[in-house]
Design a protein around this motif. Structure first.
Motif, PDB file in Angstrom:
ATOM      1  N   ALA A 421       0.824  -1.226   0.000  1.00  0.00           N
ATOM      2  CA  ALA A 421       0.000   0.000   0.000  1.00  0.00           C
ATOM      3  C   ALA A 421       0.849   1.263   0.000  1.00  0.00           C
ATOM      4  CB  ALA A 421      -0.926  -0.001   1.210  1.00  0.00           C
ATOM      5  N   TRP A 427      -5.621   2.837  -1.351  1.00  0.00           N
ATOM      6  CA  TRP A 427      -5.162   1.638  -2.052  1.00  0.00           C
ATOM      7  C   TRP A 427      -5.467   0.405  -1.208  1.00  0.00           C
ATOM      8  CZ3 TRP A 427      -2.210  -2.658  -1.552  1.00  0.00           C
ATOM      9  CH2 TRP A 427      -1.853  -3.331  -2.732  1.00  0.00           C
ATOM     10  N   LEU A 430      -9.133  -0.466  -1.506  1.00  0.00           N
ATOM     11  CA  LEU A 430      -9.411  -1.082  -2.805  1.00  0.00           C
ATOM     12  C   LEU A 430      -8.849  -2.502  -2.873  1.00  0.00           C
ATOM     13  CD1 LEU A 430      -8.617   1.986  -5.076  1.00  0.00           C
ATOM     14  CD2 LEU A 430     -10.870   0.966  -4.724  1.00  0.00           C
ATOM     15  N   ALA A 431      -7.671  -2.712  -2.278  1.00  0.00           N
ATOM     16  CA  ALA A 431      -7.072  -4.038  -2.276  1.00  0.00           C
ATOM     17  C   ALA A 431      -7.958  -5.038  -1.534  1.00  0.00           C
ATOM     18  CB  ALA A 431      -5.684  -3.986  -1.641  1.00  0.00           C
ATOM     19  N   PHE A 434     -10.872  -5.853  -3.684  1.00  0.00           N
ATOM     20  CA  PHE A 434     -10.447  -6.713  -4.797  1.00  0.00           C
ATOM     21  C   PHE A 434     -10.311  -8.166  -4.348  1.00  0.00           C
ATOM     22  CE2 PHE A 434      -7.308  -8.763  -7.491  1.00  0.00           C
ATOM     23  CZ  PHE A 434      -7.687  -8.373  -8.765  1.00  0.00           C
ATOM     24  N   LEU A 451      -3.656  -9.749  -7.255  1.00  0.00           N
ATOM     25  CA  LEU A 451      -3.369  -8.432  -6.683  1.00  0.00           C
ATOM     26  C   LEU A 451      -1.865  -8.204  -6.589  1.00  0.00           C
ATOM     27  CD1 LEU A 451      -4.325  -5.828  -5.144  1.00  0.00           C
ATOM     28  CD2 LEU A 451      -4.113  -7.173  -3.050  1.00  0.00           C
ATOM     29  N   GLN A 454       0.108  -7.172  -9.705  1.00  0.00           N
ATOM     30  CA  GLN A 454      -0.002  -5.817 -10.250  1.00  0.00           C
ATOM     31  C   GLN A 454       1.280  -5.040  -9.971  1.00  0.00           C
ATOM     32  OE1 GLN A 454      -2.622  -4.925 -12.069  1.00  0.00           O
ATOM     33  NE2 GLN A 454      -3.463  -6.972 -11.689  1.00  0.00           N
ATOM     34  N   SER A 456       3.766  -2.212  -8.854  1.00  0.00           N
ATOM     35  CA  SER A 456       3.760  -1.294  -7.715  1.00  0.00           C
ATOM     36  C   SER A 456       4.344   0.043  -8.143  1.00  0.00           C
ATOM     37  CB  SER A 456       4.567  -1.877  -6.552  1.00  0.00           C
ATOM     38  OG  SER A 456       5.908  -2.095  -6.952  1.00  0.00           O
ATOM     39  N   SER A 465      -2.911   1.701 -10.849  1.00  0.00           N
ATOM     40  CA  SER A 465      -2.752   0.266 -11.098  1.00  0.00           C
ATOM     41  C   SER A 465      -3.870  -0.523 -10.434  1.00  0.00           C
ATOM     42  CB  SER A 465      -1.388  -0.214 -10.597  1.00  0.00           C
ATOM     43  OG  SER A 465      -1.299  -0.153  -9.187  1.00  0.00           O
ATOM     44  N   MET A 466      -4.314  -0.065  -9.270  1.00  0.00           N
ATOM     45  CA  MET A 466      -5.419  -0.746  -8.592  1.00  0.00           C
ATOM     46  C   MET A 466      -6.732  -0.538  -9.332  1.00  0.00           C
ATOM     47  SD  MET A 466      -6.535  -2.710  -6.333  1.00  0.00           S
ATOM     48  CE  MET A 466      -5.154  -2.886  -5.226  1.00  0.00           C
ATOM     49  N   TYR A 467      -6.982   0.684  -9.791  1.00  0.00           N
ATOM     50  CA  TYR A 467      -8.201   0.927 -10.568  1.00  0.00           C
ATOM     51  C   TYR A 467      -8.223   0.075 -11.835  1.00  0.00           C
ATOM     52  CZ  TYR A 467      -9.197   4.957  -7.574  1.00  0.00           C
ATOM     53  OH  TYR A 467      -9.481   5.771  -6.498  1.00  0.00           O
ATOM     54  N   ALA A 469      -6.693  -2.747 -12.289  1.00  0.00           N
ATOM     55  CA  ALA A 469      -6.851  -4.155 -11.912  1.00  0.00           C
ATOM     56  C   ALA A 469      -8.318  -4.495 -11.653  1.00  0.00           C
ATOM     57  CB  ALA A 469      -6.004  -4.461 -10.675  1.00  0.00           C
TER      58      ALA A 469
END
Length: 718
Positions: A421, A427, A430-431, A434, A451, A454, A456, A465-467, A469
């Motif tokens: 994070a 983040w 969101l993680a 996910f 996860l 992805q 970093s 990157s999280m969005y 994913a």
């Protein structure tokens, strides 16, 4: 403790003064003050409550000889402090910190009550009212609250006991004074208990610092996703629970059309008036002298007339006063906060009473940094500089609470998420979403592996990157139609000028000119609960959970295939708004029985407005002209305008605006329409109607019918 006394109550009690007062009531209070000084290493929230109790104690001591009218309440306070000194009570200060804070709030209210007792007593006598009856009613309310809270502490159970004791209420009319709806405290946004303890303690130490030279303003800044708003709402909630909150005002990107910056100081003034009677009196007198103060959007004028002068006239507000301003960067462009920054950096802000604290959060945008970062009376604190060991620890605690009990997720996985994070709470949230999202044929452990695969990075790149994913996972194997519909629905969500619930979005969408396929927004929004609010409840407005998601979708270099542009949406919203008006406007929409009553004289008007004017109709009434202004002239669209302005529906539109208290927006909307139609052959009659509408609004606002809640009387004269 003498410094605390000066800070909170503006008094200084000497030992000789204390010794002259009856020890029967006051011994536990003085003992409590000495004991508090020996307590260390407790939760900062409990620490603040103890400080508030100490300050209230000193004020009670100086006022204890008022008269026999308050002796029963003083006896109750004595019991409370004896209870607080019990060994079992002291050993549970942290576990029962919320109840302790509420006890402190009631004691603080009591201290304020006796501080103003003499003034109150004289005021009641001037009115010819029974001071004894009124006083006993208030005392009974205090006694009841304190009994319930002490029992709650003994039971070790936290219950929702509503504390709102009004010691004296006068009929001071502030109705009609501008106030921003929905801009206040949201308790659900507070920090997870046990996290952010260092930064929260630093802020609370600043709030309580008795040094007269302490900066009146603290600016907390940091990049998106650091948790600034969570900290702001935590500070506001704790201050409220301990009776120290003056106001909490939150900006939001999706509410910029409301021009909240013009209502910030008037909202703060209203909140202070609700808390402090002398300030309320001074504010009411100021408005009585100049009624335009109720609606002025001039920030500098509000600062002078609604805050500084009433504070001076009233002699100041009792106790600690915390003003929270969250997400200043989301007010709009630089011009939207220019005057707010001028206020915050002014010499008057620097010399506010020493019990005032203004807590501001924002991203470090250039204009805000230039203003607040170089001002002596502003303490700047960066969340980006918080040691990684603290943020990773806090994120670890958050992730543990969210993923506890999920198969395939153990301590090692939680550690990896917390580390990845990189200090971004958004983040981490969101993680967790996910990893826990249920998908066909995939285990939680496999989603965790996805996860971790992805890339970093730092800051915005990590959030991006999280969005990607999350969206990649949703769009996998669904085909191009799903992506097209995602673009269409998100275009509507992002560029609607005020968030609408799903039913409202559907109602508007039916009128879109280029709509292909008869589908509801739920086929897209039902899958975006990790990114948007309002998609599960159905009745709440749909909006991004975090402003960084808006930034991501509207920047093609960041979102790639998921980029959402504004193409056609303004024309769609203009057509939809006008068609909603065409089909939804009608005579006397709220079914009012009389046309000769003031809005304020209709007891259930707000209930009727909510029941009879659905969100999409309300939205269309307020924003159709803004969408029209953002489009090029089009003959088909001009005919939609004719459908509203060319008949009695324009009056029904006026009526709804009047019922909603925004009739003043009608004239600018019509002026905008006239400009849009200017010089267009064949549409001179519509332009003339718009011009006549402006004249009608002006004449109506200055005529005998101006105070009616709707336009029956105006219609009868046409």
């Amino acid at each position: 403790m003498q410094h605390v006394v000066k800070f909170v109550g503006g008094i200084d009690t000497t030992v000789s003064q204390i010794d002259t007062i009856s020890s029967t009531y006051l011994r536990p209070l003085k003992t409590f003050n000495s004991v508090v000084g020996t307590i260390a290493n407790i939760h900062p929230y409990a620490q603040i409550a103890l400080g508030l109790l100490t300050s209230a104690t000193q004020l009670v001591i100086t006022q204890a000889n008022l008269d026999s009218s308050v002796s029963s309440l003083l006896a109750k306070v004595q019991n409370v402090y004896e209870f607080l000194l019990e060994k079992d009570t002291l050993s549970n200060l942290c576990t029962m910190k919320d109840t302790l804070a509420r006890i402190a709030q009631v004691i603080n209210n009591y201290a304020q009550f006796i501080k103003n007792y003499s003034e109150t007593k004289n005021f009641w006598k001037r009115l010819g009212e029974n001071v004894g009856t009124e006083t006993q009613t208030t005392i009974n309310a205090y006694n009841k609250e304190l009994d319930e809270l002490m029992q709650q502490y003994r039971d070790r159970a936290v219950r929702d006991i509503y504390i709102n004791i009004d010691h004296v209420r006068e009929h001071l009319n502030l109705d009609g004074m501008a106030r921003a709806d929905g801009a206040g405290l949201k308790p659900t946004k507070k920090c997870l208990d046990g996290t952010r303890t260092e930064i929260l303690k630093e802020i609370f130490d600043w709030v309580r610092d008795p040094d007269i030279n302490t900066p009146r303003i603290l600016w907390l800044h940091g990049q998106a996703g650091r948790g600034k708003s969570a900290i702001a709402h935590t500070i506001a909630l704790w201050s409220k629970n301990m009776g120290g909150l003056g106001s909490c005002f939150c900006f939001a990107r999706d509410r910029q059309t409301e021009r909240r910056e013009e209502k910030m100081l008037s909202t703060i003034a209203r909140d202070l008036a609700d808390r402090d009677l002398p300030f309320r009196r001074a504010l009411a007198k100021a408005i009585e002298k100049d009624n335009s103060l109720k609606t002025t959007g001039d920030v500098m004028h509000q600062w002078e007339k609604l805050l500084l002068e009433p504070l001076k006239v009233s002699g100041g507000v009792f106790g600690t006063v915390v003003l929270v301003i969250d997400a200043l960067d989301e007010s709009g462009g630089n011009s939207s906060r220019k005057h707010i920054l001028k206020v915050l950096t002014s010499s008057e802000a620097a010399s506010l009473p020493c019990n005032f604290r203004i807590f501001v959060t924002s991203r470090p945008l250039s204009d805000i940094t230039l203003a607040l970062g170089r001002t002596q009376h502003v303490k700047a604190v960066s969340l980006d500089n918080v040691p990684a060991i603290y943020t990773e620890r806090d994120i670890h605690l958050y992730v543990s609470s969210e993923l506890k009990g999920h198969e395939g997720i153990g301590e090692a996985e939680i550690n990896q998420i917390a580390h990845r994070a990189d200090g971004l709470f958004e983040w981490a949230r969101l993680a967790c979403e996910f990893v826990t999202l249920r998908t066909l044929g995939q285990t939680t452990a496999e989603r965790f592996a996805d996860l971790m695969a992805q890339s970093s990075g730092e800051g915005a790149k990590l959030l991006d990157s999280m969005y990607r994913a999350i969206l990649d996972n949703l769009m996998d194997k669904v085909g191009p139609t799903a992506l097209t519909r995602f673009h269409s629905v998100m275009r509507q969500v992002l560029f609607t000028l005020e968030p609408l619930p799903m039913d409202g979005l559907n109602s508007m969408r039916r009128y879109f000119s280029h709509q292909r396929g008869n589908y509801k927004v739920a086929i897209v929004l039902d899958f975006l609960g990790a990114l948007l609010s309002g998609v599960t409840e159905g009745t709440d407005p749909v909006r991004p959970l975090h402003s960084s998601f808006y930034d991501f979708l509207t920047d093609q270099s960041r979102s790639g295939a998921y980029f959402v542009n504004q193409s056609d949406i303004q024309a769609d919203l203009a057509v939809a708004s006008l068609d909603v008006l065409r089909d939804g406007l009608c005579f006397n929409i709220c079914g009012l029985e009389s046309s000769h009553l003031l809005n304020s004289e209709v007891p259930d008007l707000a209930k009727r407005v909510k029941a009879r004017i659905p969100p999409h109709l309300s939205y269309s009434c307020r924003f159709w002209a803004k969408h029209l202004q953002s489009t090029k002239f089009d003959t088909a669209l001009a005919m939609h305008v004719r459908d509203i302005l060319g008949n009695e529906k324009i009056l029904f539109w006026f009526e709804i605006l009047s019922l909603q208290g925004v009739l003043g927006s009608a004239a600018p909307a019509l002026v905008t329409t006239g400009i849009w139609l200017q010089g267009k052959e064949g549409y001179e009659d519509i332009a003339a109607l718009a011009k006549d509408g402006v004249k009608f609004i002006h004449n109506f606002s200055n005529g005998p019918a101006a105070s009616t809640p709707h336009f029956f009387l105006a219609l009868s004269k046409l």
